[in-house]
Design a protein around this motif. Structure first.
Motif, PDB file in Angstrom:
ATOM      1  N   VAL A  58       8.544  13.764 -15.011  1.00  0.00           N
ATOM      2  CA  VAL A  58       7.364  13.842 -15.634  1.00  0.00           C
ATOM      3  C   VAL A  58       6.142  14.158 -14.942  1.00  0.00           C
ATOM      4  CG1 VAL A  58       5.852  12.688 -17.363  1.00  0.00           C
ATOM      5  CG2 VAL A  58       8.454  12.554 -17.209  1.00  0.00           C
ATOM      6  N   GLY A  59       5.209  15.153 -15.102  1.00  0.00           N
ATOM      7  CA  GLY A  59       3.858  15.228 -14.145  1.00  0.00           C
ATOM      8  C   GLY A  59       2.981  14.093 -14.921  1.00  0.00           C
ATOM      9  N   ALA A  60       2.157  13.496 -13.834  1.00  0.00           N
ATOM     10  CA  ALA A  60       1.271  12.629 -14.087  1.00  0.00           C
ATOM     11  C   ALA A  60       0.247  12.663 -13.397  1.00  0.00           C
ATOM     12  CB  ALA A  60       2.032  11.195 -13.879  1.00  0.00           C
ATOM     13  N   ALA A 115       4.285  21.247  -6.236  1.00  0.00           N
ATOM     14  CA  ALA A 115       4.229  21.294  -4.828  1.00  0.00           C
ATOM     15  C   ALA A 115       5.125  20.162  -4.273  1.00  0.00           C
ATOM     16  CB  ALA A 115       2.793  20.813  -4.178  1.00  0.00           C
ATOM     17  N   GLN A 116       5.531  19.105  -4.962  1.00  0.00           N
ATOM     18  CA  GLN A 116       6.368  18.117  -4.528  1.00  0.00           C
ATOM     19  C   GLN A 116       7.931  18.182  -4.759  1.00  0.00           C
ATOM     20  OE1 GLN A 116       4.275  15.152  -7.102  1.00  0.00           O
ATOM     21  NE2 GLN A 116       2.788  14.808  -5.436  1.00  0.00           N
ATOM     22  N   PHE A 117       8.258  19.315  -5.338  1.00  0.00           N
ATOM     23  CA  PHE A 117       9.471  19.199  -6.028  1.00  0.00           C
ATOM     24  C   PHE A 117      10.370  19.382  -4.744  1.00  0.00           C
ATOM     25  CE2 PHE A 117      12.986  21.115  -8.367  1.00  0.00           C
ATOM     26  CZ  PHE A 117      12.846  20.060  -9.390  1.00  0.00           C
ATOM     27  N   GLY A 118      10.468  20.192  -3.661  1.00  0.00           N
ATOM     28  CA  GLY A 118      11.284  20.422  -2.616  1.00  0.00           C
ATOM     29  C   GLY A 118      11.593  19.056  -1.874  1.00  0.00           C
ATOM     30  N   THR A 163      14.035   8.678 -14.623  1.00  0.00           N
ATOM     31  CA  THR A 163      12.953   9.101 -14.812  1.00  0.00           C
ATOM     32  C   THR A 163      12.006   9.169 -13.532  1.00  0.00           C
ATOM     33  OG1 THR A 163      13.117   8.500 -17.197  1.00  0.00           O
ATOM     34  CG2 THR A 163      11.075   9.257 -16.589  1.00  0.00           C
ATOM     35  N   THR A 164      11.662  10.401 -13.239  1.00  0.00           N
ATOM     36  CA  THR A 164      10.607  10.403 -12.185  1.00  0.00           C
ATOM     37  C   THR A 164       9.308  10.928 -12.820  1.00  0.00           C
ATOM     38  OG1 THR A 164      11.630  12.600 -11.650  1.00  0.00           O
ATOM     39  CG2 THR A 164      12.487  10.791 -10.337  1.00  0.00           C
ATOM     40  N   PHE A 165       8.231  10.409 -12.067  1.00  0.00           N
ATOM     41  CA  PHE A 165       6.889  10.750 -11.973  1.00  0.00           C
ATOM     42  C   PHE A 165       6.301  11.366 -11.019  1.00  0.00           C
ATOM     43  CE2 PHE A 165       8.305   7.185 -14.849  1.00  0.00           C
ATOM     44  CZ  PHE A 165       7.940   7.643 -16.107  1.00  0.00           C
ATOM     45  N   HIS A 166       5.615  12.377 -10.926  1.00  0.00           N
ATOM     46  CA  HIS A 166       4.860  13.437  -9.912  1.00  0.00           C
ATOM     47  C   HIS A 166       3.379  13.656 -10.368  1.00  0.00           C
ATOM     48  CE1 HIS A 166       9.169  14.383  -9.216  1.00  0.00           C
ATOM     49  NE2 HIS A 166       9.321  14.022 -10.361  1.00  0.00           N
ATOM     50  N   THR A 167       2.613  13.432  -9.302  1.00  0.00           N
ATOM     51  CA  THR A 167       1.347  13.857  -9.376  1.00  0.00           C
ATOM     52  C   THR A 167       0.975  15.478  -9.280  1.00  0.00           C
ATOM     53  OG1 THR A 167       0.765  13.306  -7.005  1.00  0.00           O
ATOM     54  CG2 THR A 167       0.120  11.530  -8.755  1.00  0.00           C
ATOM     55  N   SER A 202       0.941  -1.281  -0.099  1.00  0.00           N
ATOM     56  CA  SER A 202      -0.168  -0.043  -0.058  1.00  0.00           C
ATOM     57  C   SER A 202       0.923   1.261   0.026  1.00  0.00           C
ATOM     58  CB  SER A 202      -0.969   0.050   1.248  1.00  0.00           C
ATOM     59  OG  SER A 202      -0.312   0.091   2.318  1.00  0.00           O
ATOM     60  N   PRO A 203       0.231   2.220  -0.478  1.00  0.00           N
ATOM     61  CA  PRO A 203       1.118   3.757  -0.520  1.00  0.00           C
ATOM     62  C   PRO A 203       1.421   4.195   0.950  1.00  0.00           C
ATOM     63  CG  PRO A 203      -0.787   3.799  -1.985  1.00  0.00           C
ATOM     64  CD  PRO A 203      -0.906   2.535  -1.173  1.00  0.00           C
ATOM     65  N   GLU A 204       2.642   4.555   1.088  1.00  0.00           N
ATOM     66  CA  GLU A 204       2.797   5.482   2.285  1.00  0.00           C
ATOM     67  C   GLU A 204       2.159   6.834   2.302  1.00  0.00           C
ATOM     68  OE1 GLU A 204       3.753   7.405   5.396  1.00  0.00           O
ATOM     69  OE2 GLU A 204       4.518   5.356   5.432  1.00  0.00           O
ATOM     70  N   PRO A 205       1.246   7.164   3.161  1.00  0.00           N
ATOM     71  CA  PRO A 205       0.606   8.395   3.073  1.00  0.00           C
ATOM     72  C   PRO A 205       1.214   9.714   3.033  1.00  0.00           C
ATOM     73  CG  PRO A 205      -0.025   7.143   4.946  1.00  0.00           C
ATOM     74  CD  PRO A 205       0.820   6.420   4.563  1.00  0.00           C
ATOM     75  N   ASP A 206       2.368   9.758   3.802  1.00  0.00           N
ATOM     76  CA  ASP A 206       3.077  10.995   4.059  1.00  0.00           C
ATOM     77  C   ASP A 206       3.872  11.030   2.993  1.00  0.00           C
ATOM     78  OD1 ASP A 206       6.007  12.035   5.032  1.00  0.00           O
ATOM     79  OD2 ASP A 206       4.418  12.934   6.108  1.00  0.00           O
ATOM     80  N   PHE A 207       4.020  12.171   2.060  1.00  0.00           N
ATOM     81  CA  PHE A 207       4.617  12.138   0.776  1.00  0.00           C
ATOM     82  C   PHE A 207       6.156  12.122   0.634  1.00  0.00           C
ATOM     83  CE2 PHE A 207       6.837  14.419  -2.692  1.00  0.00           C
ATOM     84  CZ  PHE A 207       6.196  13.726  -3.582  1.00  0.00           C
ATOM     85  N   ALA A 208       6.556  12.891   1.810  1.00  0.00           N
ATOM     86  CA  ALA A 208       8.156  12.923   1.898  1.00  0.00           C
ATOM     87  C   ALA A 208       8.697  11.625   2.128  1.00  0.00           C
ATOM     88  CB  ALA A 208       8.771  13.568   2.932  1.00  0.00           C
TER      89      ALA A 208
END
Length: 131
Positions: free
Chosen positions: A110-112, A86-89, A78-82, A44-50
């Motif tokens: 890449v934005g996804a 906001a997530q770049f840092g 290659t990285t994918f970001h939703t 399952s996904p880790e909910p905390d983004f960092a």
């Protein structure tokens, strides 16, 4: 003739079997790593983004280690970001821990809109010694 060799990190083979793909494929001295996400042990996904980003990098390192190589062997990222802006840092902080000194691998971000419930994914190509 080169044969493709599947690579699986320890204790995660069932997860890949369930979804029908390999964690990585070695072809000669090239290693093509499937997208790694910040999944917890149950998948399952880790909910905390960092923490999700750090887990994705940890999972990537486990795949590389299973192939007998490490971050210094990576040539292409290659990285994918939703939500890249906001997530770049958080992504840059995790990336800086793994790629602390030059030469850095090339990188495409890449934005996804959909990453199967995750917000970050990383895939790489590495040149690893043939074992």
């Amino acid at each position: 003739m080169l044969r493709n060799e599947p690579i699986f990190p320890a204790n995660r083979h069932a997860l890949y079997e369930q979804h029908g793909y390999s964690a990585a494929i070695r072809s000669g001295d090239l290693l093509f790593v499937s997208g790694q996400v910040g999944s917890r042990p149950d998948g399952s996904p880790e909910p905390d983004f960092a923490k999700q980003v750090q887990l994705a990098f940890d999972n990537l390192m486990a795949v590389l280690a299973a192939a007998g190589c490490g971050p210094d062997n990576i040539v292409d990222v290659t990285t994918f970001h939703t939500n890249p802006e906001a997530q770049f840092g958080d992504v840059m902080a995790a990336k800086a821990r793994v790629f602390a000194v030059p030469p850095y691998p090339n990188w495409t971000a890449v934005g996804a809109t959909w990453l199967a419930g995750f917000d970050f994914e990383i895939k790489v190509i590495a040149r690893c010694p043939i074992q």
